[in-house]
Design a protein around this motif. Structure first.
Motif, short mmCIF file in Angstrom:
data_model
loop_
_atom_site.label_atom_id
_atom_site.label_comp_id
_atom_site.label_asym_id
_atom_site.label_seq_id
_atom_site.Cartn_x
_atom_site.Cartn_y
_atom_site.Cartn_z
N LEU A 111 1.98 4.64 -18.49
CA LEU A 111 1.95 3.34 -17.83
C LEU A 111 0.54 2.93 -17.45
O LEU A 111 0.16 1.75 -17.59
CB LEU A 111 2.85 3.37 -16.58
CG LEU A 111 4.34 3.51 -16.91
CD1 LEU A 111 5.15 3.84 -15.66
CD2 LEU A 111 4.88 2.23 -17.55
N LEU A 112 -0.26 3.87 -16.99
CA LEU A 112 -1.66 3.57 -16.67
C LEU A 112 -2.39 3.10 -17.94
O LEU A 112 -3.20 2.17 -17.89
CB LEU A 112 -2.37 4.80 -16.08
CG LEU A 112 -1.93 5.22 -14.68
CD1 LEU A 112 -2.57 6.56 -14.29
CD2 LEU A 112 -2.27 4.16 -13.64
N ALA A 113 -2.08 3.75 -19.06
CA ALA A 113 -2.72 3.36 -20.32
C ALA A 113 -2.31 1.95 -20.72
O ALA A 113 -3.13 1.16 -21.20
CB ALA A 113 -2.34 4.36 -21.42
N ARG A 114 -1.04 1.63 -20.51
CA ARG A 114 -0.58 0.28 -20.87
C ARG A 114 -1.27 -0.78 -20.00
O ARG A 114 -1.67 -1.84 -20.47
CB ARG A 114 0.92 0.16 -20.68
CG ARG A 114 1.71 0.91 -21.72
CD ARG A 114 3.16 0.63 -21.53
NE ARG A 114 3.98 1.55 -22.24
CZ ARG A 114 5.05 1.19 -22.95
NH1 ARG A 114 5.36 -0.08 -23.05
NH2 ARG A 114 5.77 2.10 -23.57
N ILE A 115 -1.40 -0.46 -18.73
CA ILE A 115 -2.08 -1.40 -17.82
C ILE A 115 -3.54 -1.56 -18.25
O ILE A 115 -4.06 -2.68 -18.30
CB ILE A 115 -2.02 -0.88 -16.37
CG1 ILE A 115 -0.60 -0.78 -15.88
CG2 ILE A 115 -2.88 -1.74 -15.46
CD1 ILE A 115 -0.12 -1.93 -15.05
N ALA A 116 -4.19 -0.45 -18.56
CA ALA A 116 -5.61 -0.49 -18.90
C ALA A 116 -5.86 -1.26 -20.19
O ALA A 116 -6.91 -1.85 -20.38
CB ALA A 116 -6.16 0.94 -19.03
N SER A 117 -4.85 -1.23 -21.08
CA SER A 117 -5.04 -1.95 -22.35
C SER A 117 -4.22 -3.24 -22.39
O SER A 117 -4.22 -3.94 -23.41
CB SER A 117 -4.63 -1.05 -23.52
OG SER A 117 -3.30 -0.65 -23.37
N SER B 167 -2.65 -8.12 -15.37
CA SER B 167 -3.68 -8.75 -16.20
C SER B 167 -5.08 -8.26 -15.86
O SER B 167 -6.01 -8.42 -16.64
CB SER B 167 -3.61 -10.27 -16.07
OG SER B 167 -3.92 -10.63 -14.73
N ILE B 168 -5.26 -7.69 -14.68
CA ILE B 168 -6.61 -7.20 -14.31
C ILE B 168 -6.82 -5.76 -14.77
O ILE B 168 -7.90 -5.20 -14.57
CB ILE B 168 -6.87 -7.29 -12.79
CG1 ILE B 168 -5.98 -6.32 -12.00
CG2 ILE B 168 -6.73 -8.72 -12.29
CD1 ILE B 168 -6.37 -6.16 -10.55
N GLY B 169 -5.82 -5.17 -15.37
CA GLY B 169 -5.89 -3.75 -15.74
C GLY B 169 -7.06 -3.40 -16.63
O GLY B 169 -7.70 -2.36 -16.47
N ALA B 170 -7.37 -4.31 -17.57
CA ALA B 170 -8.45 -4.03 -18.51
C ALA B 170 -9.81 -3.90 -17.81
O ALA B 170 -10.72 -3.25 -18.31
CB ALA B 170 -8.51 -5.11 -19.58
#
Lengths: 450, 151
Positions: free
Chosen positions: B115-121, B31-34
């Motif tokens: 996966l990094l993109a999914r976390i970031a968004s 949840s903190i990825g964004a």
């Protein structure tokens, strides 16, 4: 105050400096974009500094380094406000550079780099500062800063040299680098006198080298100066690649700017360095590239005899009237042709349009307008009730400027005394600005219809 | 005279250790990825270089800067220092081998960047299939960080 506290204090200083920077007017792009990027970087850094272990010297040193970078960048951005540079040109440069410099790493922060422009002192200050340092922690969208020499800020004809710098920018994109290595550089070093460091060293030490090379070797007899190592060899080939890049992006104007500026700093044309091969060898390669692109015969079949002659003068002056000498001529026609074709393909794949020669009517219009001291662009000056303006590539305006710069007052419509180089530049700069207005009008007209 | 002078320091291992630690925190708490787009973007950039083996970040001088007297080889050697990324590359290779075995660099980088993109968004991270992938990616970055500490 310990290091961590000082760094947090410096974060606030950088934030305050950033706010002060925004008091200026910024052209050529959206200042909101870089403000947002700066704020995100600062917030990220502060978040990392706050919990840092005071004993983690490595992390503290890294954060200090990152803050210094941010502070320097803010200072550079402060110098990029409108009035410091030719913003009509810089906007065109951005349109050319952004597609080729776009990252593709799959994340929301990726995308167009933020491009800022500022002026600096010194004839040698043309460059693009790229955020490509592998030991930098804190980059969301990359910020490229384009630097013009302050004294040449309006000399748009010379700014064609930036085509070379865009090549370096493209090199920073890993996917482009892979293609540039395999499709542009590999053909160039596959054969000839620079296939290895030892053959390059032998070339520099060739007893049959031209006299200026002998003289330079006599001035610097230490074998170190003619010993090419791997880093130097890599740098040299990157410079060759960037020269071709300049040529396919800016066309013959690049050749003129390249010769004018490089021979000013090295009038012999034969000096070399850790990062650059002798100018004479670069020009020889560009001569072959011009031949491949058909520039050696461009203009010969023009109906306008004066224009045809002036294009010929340009060719003689900046491309070269004859085949290069054997020492300078490092690459075969086939090698250069392969490299150029590959570059053109790479540009097109990145949605960046390579330079294409203007047709006779376009070039004639531009040169005539200059002769009449009118900013050259696609304006319809016929006096028709409904003017029929047209789109003209800003690179064609530059080319028209270079043709006018060597054609003296040979045109019948030329008014008044011979145009000075600085006047031609000012007119071309205004022409680029007028063209922007024409293109904007055209775009809005199409939007209104659709 | 500058306030201080010292030999240039290579921060690369520290930088990527910090970034890898940030990534692990994101995988532990997606949840903190964004709010962690910058570290995730920089890791994605590193992976892109790994995919294309593009680790030389030799910084070219400006076209005319290279010609000016102070930068001429016929004088002091003023070549810009090239970073030494061997430690970072070794840590990447070791983490690659340990967690993802024989898959190619291309496939590894695609998987991790996705996966990094999914976390970031914060998108699609709750699907069961994605959770296993996230766990593997987490193990990768833990191994990468450990490799950097021991380098």
């Amino acid at each position: 105050m310990d290091t961590r506290e000082f760094l947090l204090n410096e974060c606030e200083n950088v934030r305050n400096t950033l706010r002060e920077v925004l008091r200026h007017e910024y052209a050529a792009g959206d200042s909101k974009a870089f403000y947002r990027e700066f704020c995100e970087r600062l917030a990220n850094l502060k978040k990392l500094i706050e919990p840092v272990d005071p004993a983690d010297a490595s992390a503290l040193a890294t954060f200090a380094s990152e803050l210094s970078l941010l502070s320097r960048l803010v200072h550079q951005i402060e110098r990029s406000h409108a009035g410091e540079f030719s913003w009509p040109f810089s906007e065109c440069l951005q349109c050319l550079a952004v597609p080729i410099c776009k990252e593709n790493i799959g994340l929301p922060t990726e995308g167009d780099p933020i491009i800022r422009v500022y002026a600096d002192g010194g004839l040698d200050s043309y460059k693009i500062n790229l955020e490509n340092d592998l030991s930098v922690l804190n980059v969301g969208r990359r910020i490229f800063t384009i630097v013009f020499p302050r004294t040449l800020k309006h000399q748009v004809l010379l700014h064609a040299i930036f085509g070379h710098e865009i090549g370096h920018a493209a090199w920073t994109i890993p996917s482009h680098r892979a293609k540039l290595k395999s499709e542009v550089l590999q053909p160039l070093y596959a054969h000839g006198r620079l296939t290895s460091t030892s053959s390059a060293t032998a070339w520099l030490r060739d007893l049959n080298a031209p006299r200026p090379v002998e003289e330079i070797r006599s001035q610097y007899p230490d074998p170190y100066y003619t010993e090419i190592d791997r880093d130097q060899w890599d740098s040299w080939f990157q410079e060759f690649m960037c020269d071709l890049f300049g040529m396919v992006t800016f066309g013959p104007s690049f050749l003129a700017a390249h010769q004018t500026l490089l021979l000013t700093l090295d009038p012999t044309g034969y000096r070399w360095g850790p990062q650059h091969p002798p100018y004479a060898s670069r020009k020889a390669m560009l001569w072959r590239a011009s031949k491949h692109l058909g520039w050696d015969t461009y203009g010969n079949s023009f109906d306008d005899a004066i224009l045809s002659a002036n294009v010929g003068h340009f060719r003689d002056a900046y491309i070269g009237a004859s085949i290069p000498g054997p020492w300078e001529d490092l690459f075969s026609q086939a090698q250069v042709a392969t490299a150029v074709d590959a570059l053109v393909a790479i540009l097109r794949a990145a949605s960046s349009e390579p330079f294409g020669m203007p047709d006779e009517a376009t070039l004639l219009q531009l040169v005539r307008m200059l002769g009449e001291r009118v900013p050259p662009c696609g304006s319809d000056l016929s006096g028709a009730e409904k003017p029929s303006n047209r789109a003209i590539d800003f690179r064609h305006i530059l080319f028209g400027g270079w043709i006018a710069s060597i054609s003296a007052d040979s045109r019948p419509e030329a008014k008044g005394p011979e145009l000075e180089f600085s006047e031609i530049n000012k007119l071309c700069e205004m022409g680029i600005l007028h063209q922007r207005a024409i293109d904007l009008h055209d775009t809005r007209k199409k939007e209104a219809v659709s | 005279m500058a306030l201080i002078s010292m030999y240039e320091r290579d921060n690369s291992r520290t930088v990527y250790r910090i970034l890898a630690d940030q990534a692990v925190k994101c995988f532990d708490n997606p949840s903190i990825g964004a709010e962690e787009k910058i570290p995730l973007a920089n890791l994605a950039r590193l992976l892109e270089r790994y995919r294309y083996d593009a680790f030389s970040d030799h910084v070219a001088l400006g076209i005319l800067e290279a010609l000016s007297a102070k930068n001429s080889a016929l004088g002091a050697d003023s070549r810009t220092a090239v970073r030494h990324m061997e430690g970072v590359i070794s840590a990447l290779e070791a983490a690659h081998a340990r967690v993802y075995g024989g898959i190619s660099r291309e496939d590894l980088v695609r998987t991790l960047q996705d996966l990094l993109a999914r976390i970031a968004s914060s998108s699609g991270i709750d699907e069961p299939e994605t959770r296993q992938k996230l766990e593997n990616a987490r193990r990768f970055f833990v191994a990468f960080a450990e490799g950097l500490k021991s380098a």
